[in-house]
Design an enzyme around this catalytic site. Sequence first.
Site, PDB file in Angstrom:
ATOM      1  N   GLY A  99      11.353  22.350 -25.971  1.00 28.14           N
ATOM      2  CA  GLY A  99      11.918  23.252 -26.986  1.00 28.14           C
ATOM      3  C   GLY A  99      11.591  22.813 -28.398  1.00 28.14           C
ATOM      4  O   GLY A  99      11.368  23.642 -29.285  1.00 28.14           O
ATOM      5  N   GLU A 100      11.553  21.495 -28.626  1.00 24.73           N
ATOM      6  CA  GLU A 100      11.328  20.983 -29.983  1.00 24.73           C
ATOM      7  C   GLU A 100       9.849  20.861 -30.341  1.00 24.73           C
ATOM      8  O   GLU A 100       9.498  20.855 -31.517  1.00 24.73           O
ATOM      9  CB  GLU A 100      11.972  19.588 -30.134  1.00 24.73           C
ATOM     10  CG  GLU A 100      13.483  19.616 -30.095  1.00 24.73           C
ATOM     11  CD  GLU A 100      14.094  18.233 -29.955  1.00 24.73           C
ATOM     12  OE1 GLU A 100      13.514  17.255 -30.462  1.00 24.73           O
ATOM     13  OE2 GLU A 100      15.158  18.131 -29.317  1.00 24.73           O
ATOM     14  N   GLY A 118      12.583  18.108 -25.314  1.00 24.99           N
ATOM     15  CA  GLY A 118      11.154  17.798 -25.417  1.00 24.99           C
ATOM     16  C   GLY A 118      10.255  19.012 -25.580  1.00 24.99           C
ATOM     17  O   GLY A 118       9.429  19.069 -26.492  1.00 24.99           O
ATOM     18  N   PHE A 154       4.529  19.236 -19.692  1.00 20.96           N
ATOM     19  CA  PHE A 154       4.021  20.465 -20.300  1.00 20.96           C
ATOM     20  C   PHE A 154       2.792  20.233 -21.181  1.00 20.96           C
ATOM     21  O   PHE A 154       2.020  21.150 -21.415  1.00 20.96           O
ATOM     22  CB  PHE A 154       5.148  21.175 -21.074  1.00 20.96           C
ATOM     23  CG  PHE A 154       5.986  22.059 -20.194  1.00 20.96           C
ATOM     24  CD1 PHE A 154       6.642  21.533 -19.087  1.00 20.96           C
ATOM     25  CD2 PHE A 154       6.098  23.423 -20.436  1.00 20.96           C
ATOM     26  CE1 PHE A 154       7.401  22.349 -18.248  1.00 20.96           C
ATOM     27  CE2 PHE A 154       6.851  24.253 -19.606  1.00 20.96           C
ATOM     28  CZ  PHE A 154       7.504  23.711 -18.514  1.00 20.96           C
ATOM     29  N   ASN A 168      12.179  18.017 -19.406  1.00 20.39           N
ATOM     30  CA  ASN A 168      11.751  17.828 -18.027  1.00 20.39           C
ATOM     31  C   ASN A 168      12.742  18.525 -17.091  1.00 20.39           C
ATOM     32  O   ASN A 168      12.378  19.183 -16.138  1.00 20.39           O
ATOM     33  CB  ASN A 168      11.630  16.333 -17.735  1.00 20.39           C
ATOM     34  CG  ASN A 168      10.906  16.113 -16.448  1.00 20.39           C
ATOM     35  OD1 ASN A 168      10.001  16.872 -16.099  1.00 20.39           O
ATOM     36  ND2 ASN A 168      11.318  15.110 -15.718  1.00 20.39           N
ATOM     37  N   ARG A 221      27.554   7.951 -20.706  1.00 22.89           N
ATOM     38  CA  ARG A 221      27.124   9.286 -20.285  1.00 22.89           C
ATOM     39  C   ARG A 221      27.290   9.400 -18.762  1.00 22.89           C
ATOM     40  O   ARG A 221      26.821   8.537 -18.019  1.00 22.89           O
ATOM     41  CB  ARG A 221      25.656   9.499 -20.643  1.00 22.89           C
ATOM     42  CG  ARG A 221      25.185  10.827 -20.162  1.00 22.89           C
ATOM     43  CD  ARG A 221      23.708  11.025 -20.338  1.00 22.89           C
ATOM     44  NE  ARG A 221      23.380  12.351 -19.857  1.00 22.89           N
ATOM     45  CZ  ARG A 221      22.253  12.657 -19.242  1.00 22.89           C
ATOM     46  NH1 ARG A 221      21.333  11.758 -19.040  1.00 22.89           N
ATOM     47  NH2 ARG A 221      22.046  13.887 -18.834  1.00 22.89           N
ATOM     48  N   ASN A 259      23.676   4.933 -21.482  1.00 26.64           N
ATOM     49  CA  ASN A 259      23.191   5.959 -20.556  1.00 26.64           C
ATOM     50  C   ASN A 259      22.466   5.214 -19.431  1.00 26.64           C
ATOM     51  O   ASN A 259      21.320   4.791 -19.597  1.00 26.64           O
ATOM     52  CB  ASN A 259      22.244   6.911 -21.307  1.00 26.64           C
ATOM     53  CG  ASN A 259      21.744   8.036 -20.431  1.00 26.64           C
ATOM     54  OD1 ASN A 259      22.000   8.063 -19.220  1.00 26.64           O
ATOM     55  ND2 ASN A 259      21.025   8.969 -21.032  1.00 26.64           N
TER      56      ASN A 259
HETATM   57  P1  AMP Z   1      12.516  15.724 -22.264  1.00 30.43           P
HETATM   58  O1  AMP Z   1      12.964  15.742 -20.824  1.00 30.43           O
HETATM   59  O2  AMP Z   1      13.474  16.408 -23.188  1.00 30.43           O
HETATM   60  O3  AMP Z   1      12.116  14.359 -22.738  1.00 30.43           O
HETATM   61  O4  AMP Z   1      11.171  16.621 -22.334  1.00 30.43           O
HETATM   62  C1  AMP Z   1       9.980  16.257 -21.690  1.00 30.43           C
HETATM   63  C2  AMP Z   1       9.008  17.425 -21.758  1.00 30.43           C
HETATM   64  O5  AMP Z   1       8.736  17.732 -23.121  1.00 30.43           O
HETATM   65  C3  AMP Z   1       7.677  17.141 -21.094  1.00 30.43           C
HETATM   66  O6  AMP Z   1       7.297  18.251 -20.292  1.00 30.43           O
HETATM   67  C4  AMP Z   1       6.722  17.027 -22.264  1.00 30.43           C
HETATM   68  O7  AMP Z   1       5.459  17.501 -21.955  1.00 30.43           O
HETATM   69  C5  AMP Z   1       7.338  17.929 -23.290  1.00 30.43           C
HETATM   70  N1  AMP Z   1       6.811  17.604 -24.614  1.00 30.43           N
HETATM   71  C6  AMP Z   1       5.910  18.322 -25.294  1.00 30.43           C
HETATM   72  N2  AMP Z   1       5.602  17.738 -26.449  1.00 30.43           N
HETATM   73  C7  AMP Z   1       6.267  16.605 -26.512  1.00 30.43           C
HETATM   74  C8  AMP Z   1       6.353  15.546 -27.475  1.00 30.43           C
HETATM   75  N3  AMP Z   1       5.647  15.574 -28.603  1.00 30.43           N
HETATM   76  N4  AMP Z   1       7.169  14.529 -27.201  1.00 30.43           N
HETATM   77  C9  AMP Z   1       7.899  14.489 -26.056  1.00 30.43           C
HETATM   78  N5  AMP Z   1       7.866  15.476 -25.119  1.00 30.43           N
HETATM   79  C10 AMP Z   1       7.056  16.512 -25.343  1.00 30.43           C
END
Ligand code: AMP
Length: 397
Positions: A332-333, A330, A283, A210, A90, A7
């Site tokens: 959602g989980e 991030g 977040f 994000n 990717r 990626n």
């Molecule tokens: P992603 O782009 O999927 O990595 O998601 C990033 C977003 O998930 C950011 O806004 C983070 O604040 C949020 N987030 C909340 N809790 C966590 C966590 N424990 N680990 C990683 N991302 C988190």
Amino acid sequence: MKILVINAGSSSLKYQLIQMETEEVIAKGGCERIGIAGGKLTHKAHGETYVVEQEMPTHTDAISLVLKMLVDKKAGCIASMDEIDAVGHRVVASGEAFKKTTLVDDKVMETMEEIAELAPLHNPAAILGVNACRAVMPGKKMALVFDTSFHATMPDYAYMYAVDYDDYKKYKVRRYGAHGTSHKYVSGEAAKYLKRDLKDLKIVTCHLGNGSSISAVKGGTCIDTSMGFTPLAGVPMGTRSGDIDYAAAEFIFRKRGMDLSEGLTYLNKKCGVLGVSGVSSDFRDLAAAKDAGNDRARLALDMFAYSCKKYIGAYMAALGGLDVIVFTAGIGENTPDVRRDVVSGLEAFGIELDEKKNNFKNDGAIHEIQKASSRVKILVIPTNEELVIARETAALL
Ligand code: AMP
């Protein structure tokens, strides 16, 4: 069979080596600051983390270093490059040129160059990654796995914009969506988890990170998605505005003296929850600021949840019902409060969240978070885009 998943970003490159029979990740890592001073590779294998600080002026240097780590006597996990059966890359955007995972050859790469302008922030980096791998591993089979492929099944009335039809024909301007590998993966996992045939399920998948996108998946096929021609559309995101009246955007550009290109950078990088809150795109920071009484952080979070809720409602209509809502990525989980706010008020539609079940700490497993009386299942499923890329690559071979 071993598949290397790549990626590539403009100055970074993430990788995973996956043993397909067990779907086990044998090694994974990433290169940072490619082309910038201070290059660094972080490599994880057999429970250890190895860090190499080394300049990587080009993506070819980065790939060379990754391969060196993979065959290294101590940090490595394979005896030679020959053990890698294929590489899966990717790619964010395929336009209408590629509807499915595609084997790399010179002609395909020519087409990739032609469509690079569809995703100027992402596709050129993927091309760099592919070219680097082809240089370092000549003759190795490689596949392009597109974020847009899963959305290629949308009906024309869902993907069209109401613009002059000739402009669609000439310039291929339409909704393509993004995060397709994630939406595909979690909808498949939802069916497996529920021991149901995917063909019988109406699912709304919420990839909230994000960048965020929401998809309507009917019988395993995507029928609509919230991102558009680019990942700028849909719900508000970390720094992207999401849906906005074009005239409102143009009004701001004019008032602030921005040209169109500056305006698009503004909508992509300075808006979303960052713009509204003035606090952060993250977040976790927003939740902390809201708890400390920051009303703009509260507003940004409320706007995000409200927008997600509206998409769920719209897709319930598009699907003609709903069996499952999936949260992933991030936010959602990891963020119970967001999940709660997104589905609150939807009880009349058979969507009932169990507050206690929702408040779990992410342990990488699938969680079911609806009440026993809820007609619609609500699942939290950790996404795994790399695994989908590896599976698609293996299937193509
Ligand atoms: P992603 O782009 O999927 O990595 O998601 C990033 C977003 O998930 C950011 O806004 C983070 O604040 C949020 N987030 C909340 N809790 C966590 C966590 N424990 N680990 C990683 N991302 C988190």
